[in-house]
Design an enzyme around this catalytic site. Structure first.
Site, PDB file in Angstrom:
ATOM      1  N   CYS A 165      -5.511   8.104   8.696  1.00  0.00           N
ATOM      2  CA  CYS A 165      -5.893   7.633  10.028  1.00  0.00           C
ATOM      3  C   CYS A 165      -5.470   8.634  11.091  1.00  0.00           C
ATOM      4  CB  CYS A 165      -5.216   6.288  10.321  1.00  0.00           C
ATOM      5  SG  CYS A 165      -5.907   4.914   9.401  1.00  0.00           S
TER       6      CYS A 165
ATOM      7  N   LYS B 145       0.840  -1.207   0.000  1.00  0.00           N
ATOM      8  CA  LYS B 145       0.000   0.000   0.000  1.00  0.00           C
ATOM      9  C   LYS B 145       0.868   1.247   0.000  1.00  0.00           C
ATOM     10  CE  LYS B 145      -1.817   1.777   4.009  1.00  0.00           C
ATOM     11  NZ  LYS B 145      -1.494   3.206   4.223  1.00  0.00           N
ATOM     12  N   ASN B 146       1.839   1.290   0.896  1.00  0.00           N
ATOM     13  CA  ASN B 146       2.552   2.560   1.073  1.00  0.00           C
ATOM     14  C   ASN B 146       3.522   2.871  -0.060  1.00  0.00           C
ATOM     15  OD1 ASN B 146       1.077   3.160   3.296  1.00  0.00           O
ATOM     16  ND2 ASN B 146       2.600   2.460   4.779  1.00  0.00           N
TER      17      ASN B 146
ATOM     18  N   ILE C 262       6.928   6.684  17.255  1.00  0.00           N
ATOM     19  CA  ILE C 262       6.622   7.408  16.015  1.00  0.00           C
ATOM     20  C   ILE C 262       5.368   8.277  16.164  1.00  0.00           C
ATOM     21  CG2 ILE C 262       6.212   7.192  13.518  1.00  0.00           C
ATOM     22  CD1 ILE C 262       8.973   6.155  14.310  1.00  0.00           C
TER      23      ILE C 262
ATOM     24  N   ARG D  44      -9.029   0.050   3.591  1.00  0.00           N
ATOM     25  CA  ARG D  44      -8.095   1.047   3.070  1.00  0.00           C
ATOM     26  C   ARG D  44      -6.720   0.439   2.826  1.00  0.00           C
ATOM     27  NH1 ARG D  44      -6.900   5.837   6.410  1.00  0.00           N
ATOM     28  NH2 ARG D  44      -5.245   5.676   4.902  1.00  0.00           N
TER      29      ARG D  44
ATOM     30  N   ARG E 152      -0.316  14.507  13.295  1.00  0.00           N
ATOM     31  CA  ARG E 152       0.449  14.062  12.111  1.00  0.00           C
ATOM     32  C   ARG E 152       0.664  15.271  11.226  1.00  0.00           C
ATOM     33  NH1 ARG E 152      -1.899   8.783   9.280  1.00  0.00           N
ATOM     34  NH2 ARG E 152       0.260   8.495   8.615  1.00  0.00           N
TER      35      ARG E 152
ATOM     36  N   ASP F  61       3.705   0.458  12.241  1.00  0.00           N
ATOM     37  CA  ASP F  61       2.505  -0.104  11.625  1.00  0.00           C
ATOM     38  C   ASP F  61       2.207  -1.525  12.105  1.00  0.00           C
ATOM     39  OD1 ASP F  61       2.385   2.267  10.281  1.00  0.00           O
ATOM     40  OD2 ASP F  61       3.164   1.476   8.391  1.00  0.00           O
TER      41      ASP F  61
ATOM     42  N   ARG G 146      -4.122  10.048   3.324  1.00  0.00           N
ATOM     43  CA  ARG G 146      -2.984  10.902   3.635  1.00  0.00           C
ATOM     44  C   ARG G 146      -2.090  11.105   2.410  1.00  0.00           C
ATOM     45  NH1 ARG G 146      -0.485  13.150   7.922  1.00  0.00           N
ATOM     46  NH2 ARG G 146       1.776  13.206   7.911  1.00  0.00           N
TER      47      ARG G 146
ATOM     48  N   ASP H  93       4.553  19.611   8.429  1.00  0.00           N
ATOM     49  CA  ASP H  93       5.489  20.746   8.452  1.00  0.00           C
ATOM     50  C   ASP H  93       6.805  20.438   7.731  1.00  0.00           C
ATOM     51  OD1 ASP H  93       5.764  18.923  10.633  1.00  0.00           O
ATOM     52  OD2 ASP H  93       7.251  20.255  11.516  1.00  0.00           O
ATOM     53  N   LEU H  94       7.277  19.186   7.825  1.00  0.00           N
ATOM     54  CA  LEU H  94       8.558  18.850   7.181  1.00  0.00           C
ATOM     55  C   LEU H  94       8.440  18.929   5.649  1.00  0.00           C
ATOM     56  CD1 LEU H  94       9.612  15.781   9.379  1.00  0.00           C
ATOM     57  CD2 LEU H  94      10.513  18.110   9.521  1.00  0.00           C
TER      58      LEU H  94
HETATM   59  N1  EPU Z   1       6.270  14.026  10.998  1.00  0.00           N
HETATM   60  C1  EPU Z   1       6.335  15.335  11.345  1.00  0.00           C
HETATM   61  N2  EPU Z   1       6.215  16.284  10.355  1.00  0.00           N
HETATM   62  C2  EPU Z   1       6.021  15.923   9.061  1.00  0.00           C
HETATM   63  C3  EPU Z   1       5.966  14.567   8.707  1.00  0.00           C
HETATM   64  C4  EPU Z   1       6.089  13.627   9.700  1.00  0.00           C
HETATM   65  O1  EPU Z   1       6.493  15.693  12.507  1.00  0.00           O
HETATM   66  O2  EPU Z   1       5.921  16.824   8.225  1.00  0.00           O
HETATM   67  C5  EPU Z   1       6.391  13.014  12.041  1.00  0.00           C
HETATM   68  C6  EPU Z   1       5.145  12.152  12.169  1.00  0.00           C
HETATM   69  O3  EPU Z   1       4.173  12.780  12.972  1.00  0.00           O
HETATM   70  C7  EPU Z   1       5.721  10.909  12.783  1.00  0.00           C
HETATM   71  C8  EPU Z   1       7.089  10.792  12.117  1.00  0.00           C
HETATM   72  O4  EPU Z   1       7.404  12.095  11.660  1.00  0.00           O
HETATM   73  O5  EPU Z   1       5.926  11.103  14.148  1.00  0.00           O
HETATM   74  C9  EPU Z   1       7.190   9.843  10.966  1.00  0.00           C
HETATM   75  O6  EPU Z   1       6.145  10.074  10.061  1.00  0.00           O
HETATM   76  P1  EPU Z   1       6.310   9.803   8.516  1.00  0.00           P
HETATM   77  O7  EPU Z   1       6.280  11.081   7.796  1.00  0.00           O
HETATM   78  O8  EPU Z   1       7.432   8.843   8.277  1.00  0.00           O
HETATM   79  O9  EPU Z   1       4.955   9.049   8.224  1.00  0.00           O
HETATM   80  P2  EPU Z   1       4.100   9.149   6.930  1.00  0.00           P
HETATM   81  O10 EPU Z   1       4.952   9.323   5.740  1.00  0.00           O
HETATM   82  O11 EPU Z   1       2.995  10.095   7.182  1.00  0.00           O
HETATM   83  C10 EPU Z   1       4.194   6.609   6.331  1.00  0.00           C
HETATM   84  C11 EPU Z   1       3.163   5.550   6.172  1.00  0.00           C
HETATM   85  C12 EPU Z   1       2.568   5.220   7.526  1.00  0.00           C
HETATM   86  C13 EPU Z   1       3.676   4.779   8.450  1.00  0.00           C
HETATM   87  C14 EPU Z   1       4.797   5.843   8.506  1.00  0.00           C
HETATM   88  C15 EPU Z   1       5.971   5.429   9.335  1.00  0.00           C
HETATM   89  C16 EPU Z   1       2.318   6.121   3.996  1.00  0.00           C
HETATM   90  C17 EPU Z   1       1.184   6.599   3.162  1.00  0.00           C
HETATM   91  N3  EPU Z   1       2.113   6.040   5.284  1.00  0.00           N
HETATM   92  O12 EPU Z   1       3.481   7.714   6.876  1.00  0.00           O
HETATM   93  O13 EPU Z   1       1.700   4.135   7.296  1.00  0.00           O
HETATM   94  O14 EPU Z   1       3.158   4.597   9.747  1.00  0.00           O
HETATM   95  O15 EPU Z   1       5.220   6.154   7.191  1.00  0.00           O
HETATM   96  O16 EPU Z   1       6.554   4.295   8.805  1.00  0.00           O
HETATM   97  O17 EPU Z   1       3.364   5.763   3.459  1.00  0.00           O
HETATM   98  C18 EPU Z   1      -0.068   2.674   7.786  1.00  0.00           C
HETATM   99  O18 EPU Z   1       0.210   2.080   6.747  1.00  0.00           O
HETATM  100  O19 EPU Z   1      -0.860   2.207   8.649  1.00  0.00           O
HETATM  101  C19 EPU Z   1       0.551   3.958   8.048  1.00  0.00           C
HETATM  102  C20 EPU Z   1       0.077   4.825   8.938  1.00  0.00           C
END
Ligand code: EPU
Length: 426
Positions: free
Chosen positions: A117, A23-24, A326, A396, A122, A304, A93, A125-126
């Protein structure tokens, strides 16, 4: 009335389950296909709701999409700019990958924010900071962003935190900006490495070494054919199902290396499993000791899988601790597990799981994708009947979970439940 999952638990599961495409990764592959402005064919795309939502957005942008069996063909030769102020953006997302792709192609985008979710805060900002370092001017109010990329330029971006999404968004945008952009402290999940492979096949010039990615942007891109990798989180979920209720349950078509952190835990807990090429065979294992685990970016143990692992560790002789590093609120499953007889507490980011003899079926409510899946696992382990709501979350991210479990001889079916009755019972 709500469609719910009804499970008669405490039954051994056997046979083989085929793991679907990631999925991701695919949620990045679909938007990124637009960069080719050509025909891209992707194999092993799972029919999950996130994919259908992304296809809807591709079609808004005038891409032609054919999705048959698990093959997706995207023809973006005639792609047209459109604002993305559409409700579909809120449904997942990963819709934010259209931010970078559209900025890259059209140097502007007006768009709604994203969904996904609720796992605590979440922020994005980055992503936004990286866009700004690359010269994008951002205006936002309420839920609408206006990106102006007229003056974009190469840059060096050092992420203060490892983020899968922010790394991918920056990488996608950098492929469209002339010159060398460098990303440091980039995420290193397999989905990133595979996305780079795909973009390189499309003509991008990218070099990745551990947490550094160098993109020599502005290269002409073109169509390609690519195969999505197996979903490591689906694989891990079924591995935990096997360890809890499996009788030589065979999990087929996985990349063993991608779930190594889970297998390391299996080794400590003496779970009965063996590896046969790309397959994992797992059997129900009595867990007699506790363990301490920290969720962390790849190759660490993935957040996850925290929720299904919490369920698995709830029936145990020992006490375990999972430190969820995380997300600050990925705990919605815990209250529900406790209603099934588990003894789990949370303090700050720590989940303290005092093992119990058994779980007992009741009506529980899934509030997010992995949380709902972890309650299905609880239902499979529990005595009696468990009713799990939150099917829309499972759909999803897990392809045909109910059908796959039925094939493994689980007593599981969809049923209709009066929601008010459900609420009264809580
Ligand atoms: N974070 C920030 N600012 C940002 C982006 C992230 O503070 O701008 C923080 C997040 O709040 C979190 C950490 O950085 O504490 C890591 O978040 P990351 O950006 O890596 O997560 P993501 O890209 O939003 C993807 C997966 C998630 C998975 C995470 C971590 C996708 C679509 N989603 O999310 O998948 O948990 O990486 O591996 O790729 C799931 O599949 O159930 C799921 C939530």
């Amino acid at each position: 009335m709500e469609e719910v999952i009804k499970i008669k638990g405490n039954k051994l599961l056997k046979g083989a389950v085929d793991i679907s495409g990631s999925k991701n990764l695919c949620v990045a592959l679909l938007p990124a296909a637009l960069l080719a402005q050509d025909i891209v064919t992707i194999h092993n795309i799972p029919p999950i709701s996130d994919v259908y939502n992304l296809i809807d957005i591709l079609e808004v942008l005038n891409a032609r999409v054919i999705y048959k069996d698990d093959v997706l063909i995207i023809d973006s030769s005639n792609i047209k700019y459109s604002d993305l102020t559409i409700e579909t953006m809120h449904k997942l997302r990963a819709s934010y990958y259209f931010y970078s792709v559209m900025l890259g192609l059209f140097k502007k985008l007006k768009t709604y924010g994203i969904g996904g979710c609720r796992l605590g805060s979440r922020p994005i900002d980055l992503h936004l900071k990286a866009f700004e370092i690359l010269g994008v001017i951002i205006n936002s109010n309420d839920d609408t962003y206006e990106f102006d990329g007229a003056k974009m330029h190469k840059a060096r971006i050092v992420f203060e935190k490892s983020s899968v999404g922010a790394t991918i968004n920056t990488l996608l945008l950098a492929t469209q900006i002339k010159g060398k952009t460098i990303i440091e402290n980039a995420a290193q999940e397999p989905e990133i490495t595979e996305l780079i492979k795909y973009l390189k096949q499309m003509g991008a010039d990218i070099y990745q070494s551990e947490s550094t990615i160098v993109i020599d942007g502005g290269k002409k891109m073109h169509g390609t054919e690519f195969t999505n990798i197996p979903d490591r989180i689906e694989a891990g979920t079924y591995a935990l199902i096997g360890a809890a209720v499996g009788d030589k349950l065979k999990i087929r078509n996985i990349v063993i290396e991608h779930i190594q952190s889970l297998l390391d835990i299996f080794d400590v807990l003496e779970v009965n499993y063996r590896i046969e090429k790309n397959n994992l065979i797992v059997s129900k294992s009595k867990i007699k000791k506790g363990i301490v685990i920290l969720t962390s970016p790849y190759p660490g143990f993935p957040t996850d899988l925290q929720q299904p692992l919490t369920t698995f560790l709830s029936v145990n002789k020992g006490t375990s601790v999972i430190i969820e590093s995380i997300y600050d609120n990925r705990f919605a499953h815990i209250k529900e597990l406790n209603r099934m007889g588990a003894n789990i507490q949370t303090t700050n980011m720590n989940i303290i799981i005092h093992g119990v003899e058994e779980l007992n079926g009741t009506v529980v409510s899934g509030k997010d994708l992995r949380g709902a899946a972890s309650l299905v696992l609880a239902g499979l382990m529990a005595k009696g009947e468990t009713i799990v709501s939150g099917l829309e979350y499972i759909n999803r991210g897990y392809e045909n979970m109910i059908k796959k479990l039925k094939k493994l001889h689980a007593k599981i079916e969809l049923s209709l439940l009066n929601i008010e009755e459900n609420e009264d019972e809580k």
